[in-house]
Design an enzyme around this catalytic site. Structure first.
Site, short mmCIF file in Angstrom:
data_model
loop_
_atom_site.label_atom_id
_atom_site.label_comp_id
_atom_site.label_asym_id
_atom_site.label_seq_id
_atom_site.Cartn_x
_atom_site.Cartn_y
_atom_site.Cartn_z
CD GLU A 114 56.96 54.80 28.07
OE1 GLU A 114 56.78 54.14 27.03
OE2 GLU A 114 57.78 55.74 28.14
NE ARG B 74 59.94 47.24 14.17
CZ ARG B 74 60.28 47.90 15.28
NH1 ARG B 74 59.72 49.07 15.53
NH2 ARG B 74 61.15 47.40 16.13
CG HIS C 9 60.14 49.24 26.59
ND1 HIS C 9 58.78 49.15 26.80
CD2 HIS C 9 60.35 50.45 25.98
CE1 HIS C 9 58.19 50.24 26.35
NE2 HIS C 9 59.11 51.04 25.84
CG ASP D 163 58.05 59.41 28.94
OD1 ASP D 163 57.56 60.56 28.89
OD2 ASP D 163 58.56 58.85 27.96
CB THR E 193 57.91 63.97 31.84
OG1 THR E 193 57.68 63.80 30.44
CG2 THR E 193 58.94 62.95 32.30
CD GLU F 213 61.09 56.43 30.49
OE1 GLU F 213 62.18 57.07 30.42
OE2 GLU F 213 60.23 56.47 29.61
#
Length: 429
Positions: A212, A155, A146, A246, A270, A214
């Site tokens: 997400e 980036r 991830h 999340d 959440t 999790e």
């Protein structure tokens, strides 16, 4: 006989072969009876098959005989926090007692019809509640897959993962007040999005709402302020795990994150599953954790470097479809930084953790495309679509229901977590 992956334990409660909740599991939760003439307070329970075993009723019947629980009011509370604070000796005493009274050859509950009716509540008659008061919530970022994918997306390929990521478990302080139990609807959040061209930032409903995948660890006794928890003692402070979604607004998150990290893009909701699966129940499913390079600093170097083999799935049910479709399959074992390393790092500066505090793993993505744990990765930030039944998605749409599930496969039984669900509602006017 000691438990193990070949445990012969059987319960007098009928448990379907594919059930997440056999006697080998016994996850803890809190429920309220539906349809009672008088409103009932929340009550701690464990799940067994299609029933919730009312621990207040078990306690009132005098079935806890051990030195730690026989006189304790912990199961007459409206949350599990008091029980969590009692530590592993009490957790083990509770588990041993409950497995004994639920076993097929133990008559104390099996043959007492009145007590059995009082203690065993059909799941269909329960409203599951948040089982703990979450004092503080920390979200880590511990899947290398991830981290690498997010780095590529935001980036570029030069340095997708920052050098510090391989030296410490990166985390941030989450919002405890918006931790909600499975089944609670999610209102699409509003916020600022990134400006385009010479325009000002966009403000309005998020256009990139995401899930997400999790898991959240629940803290037991915790530590005093100023006194770190040693890495090799950390497991004594982790009660169990829940599935966690999340929810993330990627457009809001991308615009606000620099320089201090996520805020409104994460804090709106959440969702956690209602049952906490104990680390004792998960012990048969331990596996070797990934090799860490470079070797961690001494305070993160643990004698027992293990993860857990927990298969996880993500399903989406669009509003216009009658059945959900699976969009991802991953596994907890892909976690680079272990739960014990996360907890030890959290306290190394003297930060105190308290019973019921929660810390999450970060998105549990694996190495394959099908194991990516969020739409940000699955669609590469909306650059491509994924199939959801006879529809496609880049990000979540109003009316979509997201269903997370997790289940360990033992020899002849499962240790499962149930489901963690939430439906997306339109933003408020």
């Amino acid at each position: 006989m000691a438990e193990g992956s070949r445990s012969p334990l059987r319960s007098f409660v009928e448990v379907a072969p594919g059930s997440h909740f056999p006697i080998q599991n016994l996850p803890f939760g809190v429920f309220r009876r539906r349809g009672s003439p008088e409103p009932e307070p929340p009550r701690p329970a464990v799940a067994i098959g299609d029933f919730a075993l009312d621990l207040a009723a078990v306690s009132d019947a005098g079935l806890f005989h051990g030195p730690l629980l026989s006189a304790s009011p912990c199961f007459r509370q409206e949350t599990l926090n008091m029980f969590l604070g009692m530590g592993r000796p009490a957790w083990k005493e509770a588990r041993a007692t409950l497995q004994k009274i639920l076993s097929a050859d133990e008559p104390v509950l099996r043959d007492n019809e009145a007590l059995k009716k009082k203690c065993l509540v059909p799941m269909s008659d329960t409203e599951m509640l948040l089982p703990i008061t979450v004092g503080d919530y920390t979200d880590f970022f511990c899947s290398v897959h991830h981290a690498r994918n997010c780095g590529f997306i935001f980036r570029g390929p030069q340095t997708p993962v920052n050098p510090n990521w391989f030296q410490l478990p990166v985390g941030y302080h989450g919002r405890a007040s918006s931790v909600i139990v499975s089944g609670t609807d999610i209102i699409r959040p509003k916020g600022q999005g990134h400006p385009t061209g010479d325009s000002r930032p966009y403000f309005g409903p998020s256009k990139k709402l995401d899930f997400e995948l999790e898991m959240a660890a629940i803290v037991g006794p915790g530590n005093e302020l100023g006194k770190p928890i040693d890495i090799n003692d950390a497991e004594e402070h982790i009660f169990g795990l829940m599935i966690m979604n999340d929810w993330s607004a990627r457009d809001i998150q991308a615009w606000e994150t620099i320089p201090l990290g996520p805020f409104l893009g994460k804090s709106f909701s959440t969702t956690v599953s209602p049952w906490i699966v104990t680390m004792d129940a998960l012990k048969p499913f331990t596996c070797e954790a990934p090799k860490q390079e470079p070797e961690p600093l001494p305070y993160l170097a643990e004698k027992n470097h293990v993860n857990y083999d927990i298969p996880l799935e993500v399903w989406i049910k669009p509003k216009e479809q009658s059945e959900p479709s699976m969009v991802a399959k991953s596994n907890f074992k892909h976690l680079y930084w272990t739960l014990t390393q996360q907890l030890a790092h959290h306290t190394v500066n003297g930060c105190n953790l308290r019973p019921g505090d929660m810390f999450a793993t970060g998105t549990l993505s694996g190495p394959e495309t099908e194991s990516l744990g969020c739409l940000l990765e699955l669609t590469w930030n909306g650059q491509k679509e994924i199939s959801v039944g006879n529809s496609t998605r880049k990000f979540l749409e109003d009316g979509d229901e997201v269903i997370l599930t997790a289940c360990c496969k033992g020899e002849g039984y499962n240790v499962g977590f149930g489901t963690c669900t939430g439906k997306v509602l339109p933003a408020l006017p």
